[in-house]
Motif scaffolding. Structure first.
Motif, mmCIF file in Angstrom:
data_model
loop_
_atom_site.group_PDB
_atom_site.id
_atom_site.type_symbol
_atom_site.label_atom_id
_atom_site.label_comp_id
_atom_site.label_asym_id
_atom_site.label_seq_id
_atom_site.Cartn_x
_atom_site.Cartn_y
_atom_site.Cartn_z
ATOM 1 N N PRO A 1 0.821 -1.222 0.000
ATOM 2 C CA PRO A 1 0.000 0.000 0.000
ATOM 3 C C PRO A 1 0.850 1.265 0.000
ATOM 4 O O PRO A 1 2.025 1.242 0.367
ATOM 5 C CB PRO A 1 -0.781 -0.122 1.307
ATOM 6 N N ILE A 2 0.232 2.351 -0.423
ATOM 7 C CA ILE A 2 0.800 3.691 -0.212
ATOM 8 C C ILE A 2 0.009 4.307 0.928
ATOM 9 O O ILE A 2 -1.150 4.676 0.762
ATOM 10 C CB ILE A 2 0.683 4.561 -1.472
ATOM 11 N N PHE A 3 0.593 4.379 2.116
ATOM 12 C CA PHE A 3 -0.059 5.005 3.258
ATOM 13 C C PHE A 3 0.034 6.520 3.099
ATOM 14 O O PHE A 3 1.126 7.077 2.936
ATOM 15 C CB PHE A 3 0.598 4.575 4.565
ATOM 16 N N SER A 4 -1.104 7.183 3.157
ATOM 17 C CA SER A 4 -1.140 8.616 2.905
ATOM 18 C C SER A 4 -2.258 9.246 3.726
ATOM 19 O O SER A 4 -2.960 8.560 4.473
ATOM 20 C CB SER A 4 -1.358 8.862 1.397
ATOM 21 N N VAL A 5 -2.401 10.548 3.612
ATOM 22 C CA VAL A 5 -3.505 11.261 4.250
ATOM 23 C C VAL A 5 -4.136 12.175 3.201
ATOM 24 O O VAL A 5 -3.558 12.425 2.136
ATOM 25 C CB VAL A 5 -3.050 12.093 5.477
ATOM 26 N N ALA A 6 -5.310 12.680 3.509
ATOM 27 C CA ALA A 6 -5.993 13.582 2.577
ATOM 28 C C ALA A 6 -5.121 14.797 2.306
ATOM 29 O O ALA A 6 -4.515 15.366 3.220
ATOM 30 C CB ALA A 6 -7.341 14.003 3.162
ATOM 31 N N GLY A 7 -5.062 15.185 1.054
ATOM 32 C CA GLY A 7 -4.264 16.348 0.671
ATOM 33 C C GLY A 7 -2.882 16.013 0.162
ATOM 34 O O GLY A 7 -2.239 16.848 -0.484
ATOM 35 N N GLU A 8 -2.411 14.804 0.430
ATOM 36 C CA GLU A 8 -1.108 14.393 -0.092
ATOM 37 C C GLU A 8 -1.252 13.988 -1.566
ATOM 38 O O GLU A 8 -2.319 13.535 -1.995
ATOM 39 C CB GLU A 8 -0.552 13.216 0.717
ATOM 40 N N PRO A 9 -0.185 14.105 -2.359
ATOM 41 C CA PRO A 9 -0.272 13.810 -3.802
ATOM 42 C C PRO A 9 -0.194 12.315 -4.120
ATOM 43 O O PRO A 9 0.559 11.898 -5.007
ATOM 44 C CB PRO A 9 0.927 14.575 -4.370
ATOM 45 N N HIS A 10 -0.990 11.496 -3.403
ATOM 46 C CA HIS A 10 -0.892 10.055 -3.634
ATOM 47 C C HIS A 10 -1.401 9.651 -5.012
ATOM 48 O O HIS A 10 -0.871 8.732 -5.634
ATOM 49 C CB HIS A 10 -1.635 9.277 -2.542
ATOM 50 N N THR B 1 0.738 -7.787 -9.653
ATOM 51 C CA THR B 1 1.309 -6.971 -8.582
ATOM 52 C C THR B 1 0.285 -5.912 -8.195
ATOM 53 O O THR B 1 -0.328 -5.300 -9.072
ATOM 54 C CB THR B 1 2.608 -6.292 -9.052
ATOM 55 N N ILE B 2 0.088 -5.715 -6.893
ATOM 56 C CA ILE B 2 -0.941 -4.790 -6.419
ATOM 57 C C ILE B 2 -0.298 -3.646 -5.642
ATOM 58 O O ILE B 2 0.436 -3.859 -4.676
ATOM 59 C CB ILE B 2 -1.968 -5.505 -5.516
ATOM 60 N N LEU B 3 -0.579 -2.426 -6.079
ATOM 61 C CA LEU B 3 -0.152 -1.216 -5.380
ATOM 62 C C LEU B 3 -1.400 -0.396 -5.106
ATOM 63 O O LEU B 3 -2.088 0.023 -6.043
ATOM 64 C CB LEU B 3 0.842 -0.439 -6.243
ATOM 65 N N ALA B 4 -1.721 -0.204 -3.831
ATOM 66 C CA ALA B 4 -3.016 0.399 -3.477
ATOM 67 C C ALA B 4 -2.837 1.554 -2.499
ATOM 68 O O ALA B 4 -2.160 1.420 -1.485
ATOM 69 C CB ALA B 4 -3.929 -0.655 -2.850
ATOM 70 N N VAL B 5 -3.459 2.681 -2.817
ATOM 71 C CA VAL B 5 -3.483 3.812 -1.886
ATOM 72 C C VAL B 5 -4.382 3.470 -0.709
ATOM 73 O O VAL B 5 -5.489 2.947 -0.878
ATOM 74 C CB VAL B 5 -3.994 5.083 -2.582
ATOM 75 N N THR B 6 -3.905 3.740 0.499
ATOM 76 C CA THR B 6 -4.698 3.576 1.713
ATOM 77 C C THR B 6 -4.571 4.858 2.525
ATOM 78 O O THR B 6 -3.511 5.119 3.105
ATOM 79 C CB THR B 6 -4.220 2.377 2.549
ATOM 80 N N THR B 7 -5.599 5.679 2.514
ATOM 81 C CA THR B 7 -5.527 6.927 3.265
ATOM 82 C C THR B 7 -5.798 6.661 4.743
ATOM 83 O O THR B 7 -6.614 5.813 5.093
ATOM 84 C CB THR B 7 -6.529 7.968 2.740
#
Length: 460
Positions: A156-165, A300-306
């Motif tokens: 996953p790409i761990f991110s928060v709202a407002g980040e350029p994920h 391959t799985i790449l997933a954004v997870t806010t």
């Protein structure tokens, strides 16, 4: 009359997007509903919406209505179709966009006659898997050099709202050396969806990509179907066509929120922070589709997870961390080298990459960590040593040359740039690394002392 042509009245309740029907009426007509079977909800003799069996409880069957239940009457009819949810699968899907019902939404030619594949199938038998051993290059230094993306990895790409994920995800889609990119947008605002679509078009990868999109204004039920549709197509491409498929999903927190909303409508007992107790299983069922198939391709799985509020202990990122093989941690507009981790990178570093990769990776991170400590000493007005000043310079240039998400470099060029930065900031004897590596890769043309002395001479 056939099963698919037999409709009946028997709606007991309508709560949110969930319709509950009396299954005893269906059984009297010789129809036995199955879990996840599709149904058609009809009103006034016309199709109202596609639905799917979500739960069977004795004589009561709960249906997830894809387009929502607004305007639906208790006198509506239900017709069980006798088939499971399917995704269109053929060579005609490349460059197309599909919604959460699996239907084309891009005004292109109709694909009604194309073959289909059932979604939500079982995960792959472990005996059919092979150990991950091939790198997916992205030309993003913070990934390729420090946390390699490996075929068959789920991360996953761990991110928060407002980040350029989403901007980062679209860059990976464009630059990754995968055969096919399958994108799944879950609850996206239209601007984000348009950004992905335009990035694919501008980069010329539409001919090897497939997009599934559920917008924020689209039905919640369809939001839960996007990962299954994307992964079913990806798996078929990998197994039957031998393709190296990269699946990009954004955002899995929106997927989990949709599951929570439906669970509440079905009166499931919530667990942690309102999410259902099967959240881990629901996420794992999707992530475990990542696989390197023996004698075929890979998924391959790449997933954004806010992370709401930046809370890594939130149930969605917390459960995700137990399933996936590391994470890319995005905050303050950069990939954090300390919070990011690829647990499979050791399978490719030094094996598929240059011999100096492992040593230069560790050395760069070590000096950057020491540079952060030097910045903290400077902020607290401690006296800095000459070597501290070198570390400050190194940390600043490291952020500019490697951590900026706009930087694009092939792996070998990035490794050479690492050696060049070390040579700019330190003398050869100050670098703790194998002597044989320094003799081979140290850039002799860099004037390390003169450059460093000029930097030290600047007033703080």
């Amino acid at each position: 009359m056939t099963r698919a042509s037999t409709s009946f009245r028997g709606i007991l309740s309508i709560v949110g997007d969930i319709v509950e029907v009396d299954a005893s009426i269906a059984r009297r007509l010789g129809i036995v509903p199955r879990n996840q079977e599709l149904a058609m909800v009809e009103q006034d003799g016309r199709p109202f919406s596609l639905a799917q069996v979500a739960r069977i409880d004795r004589e009561r069957v709960s249906l997830k209505v894809f387009t929502g239940t607004q305007g639906l009457s208790n006198r509506a009819q239900v017709r069980f179709l006798g088939e499971m949810m399917q995704a269109i699968y053929s060579t005609n899907i490349f460059g197309r966009v599909f919604n959460g019902s699996g239907q084309a939404m891009d005004f292109g030619p109709a694909l009604e006659e194309d073959p289909r594949v059932e979604i939500s199938g079982p995960t792959v038998n472990p005996m059919a898997r092979i150990l991950a051993s091939r790198m997916i290059r992205t030309d993003i230094p913070m990934i390729d050099v420090f946390n390699c993306l490996v075929e068959s990895q789920k991360i996953p790409i761990f991110s928060v709202a407002g980040e350029p994920h989403n901007a980062l995800l679209s860059r990976i889609a464009v630059q990754a050396d995968a055969d096919v990119v399958v994108f799944g947008g879950i609850g996206l605002i239209y601007d984000d969806f348009h950004t992905f679509r335009k990035a694919f078009e501008d980069a010329g990868i539409l001919s090897r990509s497939v997009m599934f999109a559920n917008l924020a204004s689209d039905p919640v039920v369809e939001r839960t179907m996007i990962p299954d549709l994307a992964l079913a197509v990806a798996e078929r491409l990998a197994v039957e066509e031998g393709k190296r498929v990269l699946v990009l999903l954004s955002d899995m927190t929106a997927f989990a929120d949709a599951l929570k909303e439906l669970g509440i409508a079905m009166e499931h007992i919530p667990s942690n922070r309102g999410y259902m107790g099967d959240l881990y299983s629901q996420l794992a069922r999707r992530y475990e589709k990542a696989c390197d198939f023996k004698g075929a391709g890979s998924v391959t799985i790449l997933a954004v997870t806010t992370m709401p509020g930046g809370d890594v202990t939130h149930p969605v990122p917390d459960n995700t961390g137990y399933i996936t093989e590391g994470q890319f941690y995005l905050h303050d507009g950069v990939l954090d080298p300390f919070g990011s981790l690829s647990r499979l990178k050791q399978h490719v570093i030094g094996k598929q990459t240059r011999e100096d990769h492992g040593q230069i990776m560790n050395t760069m991170i070590r000096y950057y960590a020491e540079g952060i400590e030097a910045e903290q000493k400077q902020a607290m007005a401690f006296e800095l040593s000459p070597f501290d000043h070198k570390l400050l310079r190194f940390a600043r240039r490291f952020r500019e040359r490697f951590m900026d998400l706009n930087v694009r470099m092939p792996l070998e060029a990035a490794l050479d740039a690492c050696w060049a930065l070390l040579a700019e900031c330190f003398s050869r004897d100050e670098i703790v690394i194998k002597q044989s590596m320094k003799e081979t890769y140290w850039p002799d043309h860099v004037d390390t002392n003169a450059d460093a002395e000029q930097e030290l001479a600047k007033p703080s």
